[in-house]
Design a protein around this motif. Sequence first.
Motif, PDB file in Angstrom:
ATOM      1  N   VAL A  89      22.762 -24.785 -13.234  1.00  0.00           N
ATOM      2  CA  VAL A  89      21.551 -24.131 -12.980  1.00  0.00           C
ATOM      3  C   VAL A  89      20.507 -24.259 -14.175  1.00  0.00           C
ATOM      4  N   GLN A  90      20.960 -23.730 -15.340  1.00  0.00           N
ATOM      5  CA  GLN A  90      20.270 -23.517 -16.458  1.00  0.00           C
ATOM      6  C   GLN A  90      19.669 -24.950 -17.044  1.00  0.00           C
ATOM      7  N   GLU A  91      20.690 -26.144 -16.980  1.00  0.00           N
ATOM      8  CA  GLU A  91      20.306 -27.201 -17.176  1.00  0.00           C
ATOM      9  C   GLU A  91      18.895 -27.758 -16.381  1.00  0.00           C
ATOM     10  N   LEU A  92      19.319 -27.706 -14.934  1.00  0.00           N
ATOM     11  CA  LEU A  92      18.136 -28.075 -14.093  1.00  0.00           C
ATOM     12  C   LEU A  92      16.663 -27.110 -14.277  1.00  0.00           C
ATOM     13  N   THR A  93      16.999 -25.882 -14.751  1.00  0.00           N
ATOM     14  CA  THR A  93      15.770 -25.184 -14.865  1.00  0.00           C
ATOM     15  C   THR A  93      14.904 -25.504 -16.128  1.00  0.00           C
ATOM     16  N   LYS A  94      15.719 -26.124 -17.191  1.00  0.00           N
ATOM     17  CA  LYS A  94      14.949 -26.649 -18.547  1.00  0.00           C
ATOM     18  C   LYS A  94      14.536 -28.009 -18.071  1.00  0.00           C
ATOM     19  N   LYS A  95      15.062 -29.069 -17.109  1.00  0.00           N
ATOM     20  CA  LYS A  95      14.449 -30.140 -16.823  1.00  0.00           C
ATOM     21  C   LYS A  95      13.673 -30.085 -15.392  1.00  0.00           C
ATOM     22  N   ALA A  96      13.024 -28.854 -15.072  1.00  0.00           N
ATOM     23  CA  ALA A  96      12.564 -28.827 -13.853  1.00  0.00           C
ATOM     24  C   ALA A  96      11.245 -29.977 -13.588  1.00  0.00           C
ATOM     25  N   VAL A  97      10.524 -30.373 -14.700  1.00  0.00           N
ATOM     26  CA  VAL A  97       9.749 -31.541 -14.536  1.00  0.00           C
ATOM     27  C   VAL A  97      10.168 -32.561 -14.179  1.00  0.00           C
ATOM     28  N   PRO A  98      11.417 -33.383 -14.943  1.00  0.00           N
ATOM     29  CA  PRO A  98      12.233 -34.457 -14.293  1.00  0.00           C
ATOM     30  C   PRO A  98      12.901 -34.388 -13.180  1.00  0.00           C
ATOM     31  N   VAL A  99      13.386 -33.128 -12.467  1.00  0.00           N
ATOM     32  CA  VAL A  99      13.878 -32.790 -11.326  1.00  0.00           C
ATOM     33  C   VAL A  99      12.801 -33.061 -10.334  1.00  0.00           C
ATOM     34  N   HIS A 100      11.854 -32.390 -10.468  1.00  0.00           N
ATOM     35  CA  HIS A 100      10.640 -32.351  -9.428  1.00  0.00           C
ATOM     36  C   HIS A 100      10.121 -33.864  -9.516  1.00  0.00           C
ATOM     37  N   ASP A 101       9.943 -34.577 -10.321  1.00  0.00           N
ATOM     38  CA  ASP A 101       9.788 -36.117 -10.204  1.00  0.00           C
ATOM     39  C   ASP A 101      10.748 -36.795  -9.497  1.00  0.00           C
ATOM     40  N   ALA A 102      11.991 -36.691 -10.009  1.00  0.00           N
ATOM     41  CA  ALA A 102      13.032 -37.521  -9.033  1.00  0.00           C
ATOM     42  C   ALA A 102      13.239 -37.248  -7.635  1.00  0.00           C
ATOM     43  N   ILE A 103      12.708 -35.944  -7.258  1.00  0.00           N
ATOM     44  CA  ILE A 103      12.498 -35.608  -5.986  1.00  0.00           C
ATOM     45  C   ILE A 103      11.600 -36.160  -5.188  1.00  0.00           C
ATOM     46  N   LEU A 104      10.420 -36.239  -5.758  1.00  0.00           N
ATOM     47  CA  LEU A 104       9.256 -36.801  -5.341  1.00  0.00           C
ATOM     48  C   LEU A 104       9.425 -38.264  -5.237  1.00  0.00           C
ATOM     49  N   GLY A 105      10.007 -38.894  -5.927  1.00  0.00           N
ATOM     50  CA  GLY A 105      10.342 -40.366  -6.139  1.00  0.00           C
ATOM     51  C   GLY A 105      11.270 -40.732  -4.916  1.00  0.00           C
ATOM     52  N   VAL A 106      12.371 -39.986  -4.426  1.00  0.00           N
ATOM     53  CA  VAL A 106      13.047 -40.252  -3.297  1.00  0.00           C
ATOM     54  C   VAL A 106      12.280 -39.992  -2.042  1.00  0.00           C
ATOM     55  N   LEU A 107      11.335 -38.748  -1.947  1.00  0.00           N
ATOM     56  CA  LEU A 107      10.701 -38.556  -0.737  1.00  0.00           C
ATOM     57  C   LEU A 107       9.656 -39.716  -0.554  1.00  0.00           C
ATOM     58  N   ARG A 108       9.151 -40.168  -1.533  1.00  0.00           N
ATOM     59  CA  ARG A 108       8.003 -41.127  -1.347  1.00  0.00           C
ATOM     60  C   ARG A 108       8.692 -42.794  -0.985  1.00  0.00           C
ATOM     61  N   SER A 109       9.994 -42.865  -1.242  1.00  0.00           N
ATOM     62  CA  SER A 109      10.252 -44.143  -0.936  1.00  0.00           C
ATOM     63  C   SER A 109      10.905 -43.963   0.405  1.00  0.00           C
ATOM     64  N   LYS A 110      10.710 -43.140   1.016  1.00  0.00           N
ATOM     65  CA  LYS A 110      11.403 -43.011   2.708  1.00  0.00           C
ATOM     66  C   LYS A 110      10.064 -43.121   3.730  1.00  0.00           C
TER      67      LYS A 110
END
Length: 152
Positions: A89-110
């Motif tokens: 959880v701490q790692e995801l919080t620190k990497k919030a921007v890349p996590v957000h970008d990865a999620i958007l990338g998956v959503l846009r591909s569908k």
Amino acid sequence: MRRQPTKPWISLDKGAISLVTLVLAVVIVAGVVGGGVFILLGRNKPATEKPVEGKNYNAGEFLTNLADPSGKRLVQVTLEIEVTGDKAVQELTKKAVPVHDAILGVLRSKTSADLQGQTGMAALATDLGKAVEALLTQGKVMKVYFLQFMIQ
């Protein structure tokens, strides 16, 4: 009338008795040794493994275009991601921007057809989990929860 003595079914001479005794001794020793090994190996196993306790990471709300040919379809989701422990959880919080970008990338591909029904949502959850887990160095993604899901 005198009765004749009956012959035994099996005639055991001295050699046969010692062979039977030897076979019985080998079977008993093998059983004792096998039981001892089984008991000793059973003691070295951990009693029970503790189930991994999941911790939730609130990924937030996402609104983005889908990959439909018309380009006019949108998806809106709110995600909660269950991971293995506080460090993840701490790692995801620190990497919030890349996590957000990865999620958007998956959503846009569908496409909207990809997201229809339970199988579509399950496939999306799997793809999102893989994309987020690729960013983790500590822990794993256990499950992706949809708190809100809407296609327009």
